[in-house]
Design a protein around this motif. Sequence first.
Motif, PDB file in Angstrom:
ATOM      1  N   VAL A 270       0.967  -1.126  -0.049  1.00 10.93           N
ATOM      2  CA  VAL A 270       0.006  -0.072  -0.017  1.00 10.93           C
ATOM      3  C   VAL A 270       0.879   1.137   0.032  1.00 10.93           C
ATOM      4  CG1 VAL A 270      -1.673   1.159   1.521  1.00 10.93           C
ATOM      5  CG2 VAL A 270      -1.923  -1.166   1.176  1.00 10.93           C
ATOM      6  N   GLU A 271       1.894   1.325   0.726  1.00  9.07           N
ATOM      7  CA  GLU A 271       2.869   2.308   0.880  1.00  9.07           C
ATOM      8  C   GLU A 271       3.589   2.604  -0.275  1.00  9.07           C
ATOM      9  OE1 GLU A 271       3.522   1.484   5.666  1.00  9.07           O
ATOM     10  OE2 GLU A 271       5.191   1.248   4.113  1.00  9.07           O
ATOM     11  N   LEU A 272       4.118   1.446  -0.908  1.00  7.31           N
ATOM     12  CA  LEU A 272       4.895   1.614  -2.009  1.00  7.31           C
ATOM     13  C   LEU A 272       3.954   2.148  -3.398  1.00  7.31           C
ATOM     14  CD1 LEU A 272       7.396   0.844  -3.539  1.00  7.31           C
ATOM     15  CD2 LEU A 272       6.663  -1.338  -4.147  1.00  7.31           C
ATOM     16  N   ALA A 273       2.779   1.462  -3.291  1.00  6.08           N
ATOM     17  CA  ALA A 273       1.784   1.905  -4.405  1.00  6.08           C
ATOM     18  C   ALA A 273       1.458   3.361  -4.343  1.00  6.08           C
ATOM     19  CB  ALA A 273       0.789   1.025  -4.514  1.00  6.08           C
ATOM     20  N   ALA A 274       1.161   3.859  -3.168  1.00  3.24           N
ATOM     21  CA  ALA A 274       0.882   5.161  -3.055  1.00  3.24           C
ATOM     22  C   ALA A 274       1.971   6.238  -3.549  1.00  3.24           C
ATOM     23  CB  ALA A 274       0.341   5.627  -1.696  1.00  3.24           C
ATOM     24  N   GLY A 275       3.206   5.825  -3.002  1.00  2.68           N
ATOM     25  CA  GLY A 275       4.383   6.807  -3.492  1.00  2.68           C
ATOM     26  C   GLY A 275       4.376   6.676  -4.921  1.00  2.68           C
ATOM     27  N   LEU A 276       4.265   5.471  -5.668  1.00  4.53           N
ATOM     28  CA  LEU A 276       4.550   5.531  -7.177  1.00  4.53           C
ATOM     29  C   LEU A 276       3.310   6.004  -7.875  1.00  4.53           C
ATOM     30  CD1 LEU A 276       5.879   1.647  -7.712  1.00  4.53           C
ATOM     31  CD2 LEU A 276       6.918   3.714  -7.531  1.00  4.53           C
ATOM     32  N   GLN A 277       1.940   5.889  -7.286  1.00  2.92           N
ATOM     33  CA  GLN A 277       1.041   6.932  -7.969  1.00  2.92           C
ATOM     34  C   GLN A 277       1.477   8.227  -7.879  1.00  2.92           C
ATOM     35  OE1 GLN A 277      -2.334   5.146  -6.067  1.00  2.92           O
ATOM     36  NE2 GLN A 277      -3.058   4.246  -7.756  1.00  2.92           N
ATOM     37  N   GLU A 278       1.955   8.895  -6.699  1.00  7.08           N
ATOM     38  CA  GLU A 278       2.236  10.457  -6.730  1.00  7.08           C
ATOM     39  C   GLU A 278       3.493  10.645  -7.697  1.00  7.08           C
ATOM     40  OE1 GLU A 278       3.820  11.581  -2.872  1.00  7.08           O
ATOM     41  OE2 GLU A 278       1.903  10.734  -1.606  1.00  7.08           O
TER      42      GLU A 278
END
Length: 344
Positions: A270-278
Amino acid sequence: MNTIEFRSDNAAGVAPQILASIADANVGSAIAYGHDDVTAQLEQRIREVFEHDTARVFPVTSGTAANALALTALCPPWGSVLCHTTAHILNSEGGATSMLGGGAVMKGVPGDDFRMGADALRTALASITWGDPHHSQPSVLSFTQPTDMGTIYPVEAVTELSAIAKASGLKVHLDGARFANALVALGCSPAQLTWKAGVDAVSLGATKNGGLSAEAIVVFDDAAADELVYRTKRSGHVTSKMRFQSTQIQAYLADDLWLRLARNSNDRMVELAAGLQELSVEFVNRPDVNMLFARMPADAIDHLEHAGLLFYRMGPETIRLVTSWQTTPADIETALSHFHAALA
Ligand SMILES: Cc1ncc(COP(=O)(O)O)c(C=O)c1O
């Protein structure tokens, strides 16, 4: 160079509690071939965890063995196993089910988000001539849950697809190599996601989530369980020191360890995906659990590799990132700083 592991949850180590359980079981001697107390207690534990009074369990050493043995106990040699076109059993197990199943075949059913669709399943069932020996007879429906592409079937979808399959006389199998990750993501019980939704047999993974070569076939169908007694032995999967596998699964299930380990993998994703979405990275899949396929320019991928990120290249501009029970928040923070630099 410090590396950060995103190749596979198989690359992670063994959870300390599971490693300790092997040492704990290594006291004195015990009768061989699964007739030991630890294995007997495991069956009781599985019945509690799955809320099923007659469930049976067969420890094996790989996910491929669990799938192939479970499927062949449910499928006659002239039968076919229906699964999604991206399923591990179809694409990544070297035809193990066909070999152990005396020629049973696997057929891919399409569907969005890497999940079989209800209409596609109905079409597959309608497209063969039942009773015609020229056609392999659909005999089993197999879910990969989570899918090989990191998406999950909601309980309602498992129930609906199982009901469609059962109306045509098929049995239902679930490849749960990452079953705990699906449970945590869905917030449901093991029973709700399996026999209450129509599933007859589960390949219960543990190795990817902290185990040491320990998987288990959990069976709710008595006839399939009776066959597995013989099928496991004939394929070389009744290990003499089975207690060391059984103890791993016991430790895995104790105090919700399996769910805690899976929650860590999912939360880190969840943390990785949120950062990559940004960073506006394009996703191939919706990362419902601990696996993300992402597209980015080849030079950015090279940069990430040189920075020490370990991942699989799935194509010139596509990578696979998998978090595990061992991935830390600091790993994600560092990885995101590398992505930031690579995409700048
Ligand atoms: C969804 C799925 N099923 C089954 C397996 C097979 O497990 P093993 O490699 O232990 O045979 C894997 C392994 O990657 C998997 O991802």
